[in-house]
Design an enzyme around this catalytic site. Structure first.
Site, PDB file in Angstrom:
ATOM      1  N   SER A   1       0.800  -1.234   0.045  1.00 46.13           N
ATOM      2  CA  SER A   1       0.116   0.092   0.122  1.00 46.13           C
ATOM      3  C   SER A   1       0.959   1.262   0.148  1.00 46.13           C
ATOM      4  CB  SER A   1      -1.036  -0.036   1.314  1.00 46.13           C
ATOM      5  OG  SER A   1      -1.513   1.361   1.304  1.00 46.13           O
TER       6      SER A   1
ATOM      7  N   TYR B   1      -2.000   5.300  -4.450  1.00 45.04           N
ATOM      8  CA  TYR B   1      -2.925   6.520  -4.345  1.00 45.04           C
ATOM      9  C   TYR B   1      -2.106   7.651  -4.573  1.00 45.04           C
ATOM     10  CZ  TYR B   1      -5.842   3.891  -1.091  1.00 45.04           C
ATOM     11  OH  TYR B   1      -6.865   2.699  -0.606  1.00 45.04           O
TER      12      TYR B   1
ATOM     13  N   THR C   1      -6.020   2.376  -7.185  1.00 42.09           N
ATOM     14  CA  THR C   1      -7.146   1.926  -6.643  1.00 42.09           C
ATOM     15  C   THR C   1      -8.023   3.399  -7.053  1.00 42.09           C
ATOM     16  OG1 THR C   1      -6.004   0.859  -4.862  1.00 42.09           O
ATOM     17  CG2 THR C   1      -8.360   1.920  -4.505  1.00 42.09           C
TER      18      THR C   1
ATOM     19  N   LYS D   1      -7.866  -1.302  -9.528  1.00 44.55           N
ATOM     20  CA  LYS D   1      -8.550  -1.964  -8.372  1.00 44.55           C
ATOM     21  C   LYS D   1      -9.881  -1.372  -7.991  1.00 44.55           C
ATOM     22  CE  LYS D   1      -7.431  -3.649  -3.848  1.00 44.55           C
ATOM     23  NZ  LYS D   1      -8.374  -2.974  -2.916  1.00 44.55           N
TER      24      LYS D   1
ATOM     25  N   HIS E   1     -13.597  -2.818  -1.858  1.00 47.11           N
ATOM     26  CA  HIS E   1     -12.633  -2.366  -0.643  1.00 47.11           C
ATOM     27  C   HIS E   1     -12.866  -3.030   0.711  1.00 47.11           C
ATOM     28  CE1 HIS E   1      -9.575   1.192  -0.503  1.00 47.11           C
ATOM     29  NE2 HIS E   1      -9.629   0.797   0.700  1.00 47.11           N
TER      30      HIS E   1
END
Length: 347
Positions: free
Chosen positions: A54, A77, A103, A201, A225
């Protein structure tokens, strides 16, 4: 007929995996266990599968890549803005990450009521009077607290390097996510910055799946999620057939959400998923026992995969198809009906 040996090997984006599951990106894993992301990545590599890091991790991406003998992907992100994201992309490329996961389902953080009850915002506020009412959660977990303090205390985000400030401090990430919403147009500059495979995603409709294909994605992850964004959203297994039909074999389809057993994985593979991502299943193991806990979580899933294949009389995950499952009436398996896109930035 008895099936003495079962084969779990598969390929995802050209990489050979020992079993059809990848460890999903779980933010702030370093809070679960010291060096949590690196520990989980190492366990994934030992098991012969991939780990997805992440953006909101507590370990440097270079450390995580070095910890694993298997494939490692970077989940992106846009926290901090485009230039900050480009810096992370370049670091991931240089470190040897093999895919980028974008994402698309977090234009704002969902209402995490458990976090509110647990006082998460207060705990990360660094304001002692605000923290006092919930500090007892630390004191009743002395073993975790000792590990937390020995690992440096409250982590920062070393892969979100803000100009003139350094790594982003740990805080309530909801506001940061809202300021960094990703739109389809962003995939174009991301593609220019990252020359490798891109995975989108957060896809839950055929419309978004087709748009991902059109924007050059190499794979999509059917994901809600973990049910933590929009309350009452469709289960991923329910919409998986629609997405499979929409991409029509042009790109690979993965799935996450609600995977707690080997039979859950088998169902997704029967409906056309190439593999699944698991998050909570290994995160619980990480929090309980570090690397050994992650390894045990993977082994539980591996054992149940083999058990389910044997009960089905199927020798390999590559032989699974829809003949092994009963699909309820109304599930989309052929021509698609049109639904409004759920991804931001789509007109």
């Amino acid at each position: 007929m008895a099936t003495p040996d079962c084969h779990l090997q598969t390929t995802v984006l050209g990489a050979s995996l020992a079993l059809p599951l990848l460890l999903a990106p779980v933010g702030s894993s370093r809070l679960f266990y010291s060096r949590g992301e690196a520990v989980a990545a190492e366990a994934a590599g030992r098991a012969g599968t991939a780990y997805i890091l992440s953006t909101l991790s507590g370990c440097r991406l270079e450390e995580v890549r070095a910890a694993s003998k298997g494939p490692v992907w970077y989940q992106l992100y846009l926290v901090g803005g485009r230039d900050v994201a480009k810096g992370a992309i370049e670091r991931a490329r240089a470190a040897g990450f093999s895919a980028l996961v974008v994402t698309i389902d977090t234009p704002v953080a969902g209402l995490r009521e458990r976090d509110l009850r647990n006082g998460m915002t207060r705990l990360v506020s660094r304001k002692i009077w605000s923290m006092l009412p919930v500090l007892s959660q630390f004191l009743v977990r002395p073993r975790w607290l000792a590990g937390f303090l020995s690992d440096g205390g409250l982590m920062a985000f070393p892969n979100v390097v803000l100009p003139g400030q350094g790594p982003m401090s740990y805080a309530d990430v909801g506001a940061a996510l809202e300021r960094s919403m990703v739109a389809w147009d962003d995939l174009r500059w991301i593609r220019e910055s990252w020359k490798g495979p891109i995975v989108v995603k957060g896809v839950l409709t055929g419309d978004d799946a087709r748009r991902a294909v059109a924007e050059g994605a190499d794979a999509v992850v059917v994901s809600n999620h973990g049910g933590r964004q929009l309350d009452g959203v469709a289960a991923t297994l329910r919409v998986l057939p629609e997405v499979i039909a929409a991409v029509n074999g042009q790109i690979e389809v993965l799935m996450d959400g609600g995977v707690r057993s080997g039979s859950d994985i088998i169902k997704a593979l029967c409906l056309g998923a190439r593999a699944v991502l698991v998050g909570r299943a290994y995160a619980y193991g990480l929090g309980a026992a570090g690397g050994a806990g992650v390894a045990r979580s993977i082994e539980i899933l591996r054992t149940d995969l083999i058990r389910t294949l044997k009960l089905l009389g199927c020798a390999s995950v590559t032989e699974l198809d829809r003949s092994y499952v009963e699909i309820p009436d109304g599930w989309v398996t052929g021509p698609l009906h049109i639904r409004r896109s759920t991804a931001p930035g789509v007109t």
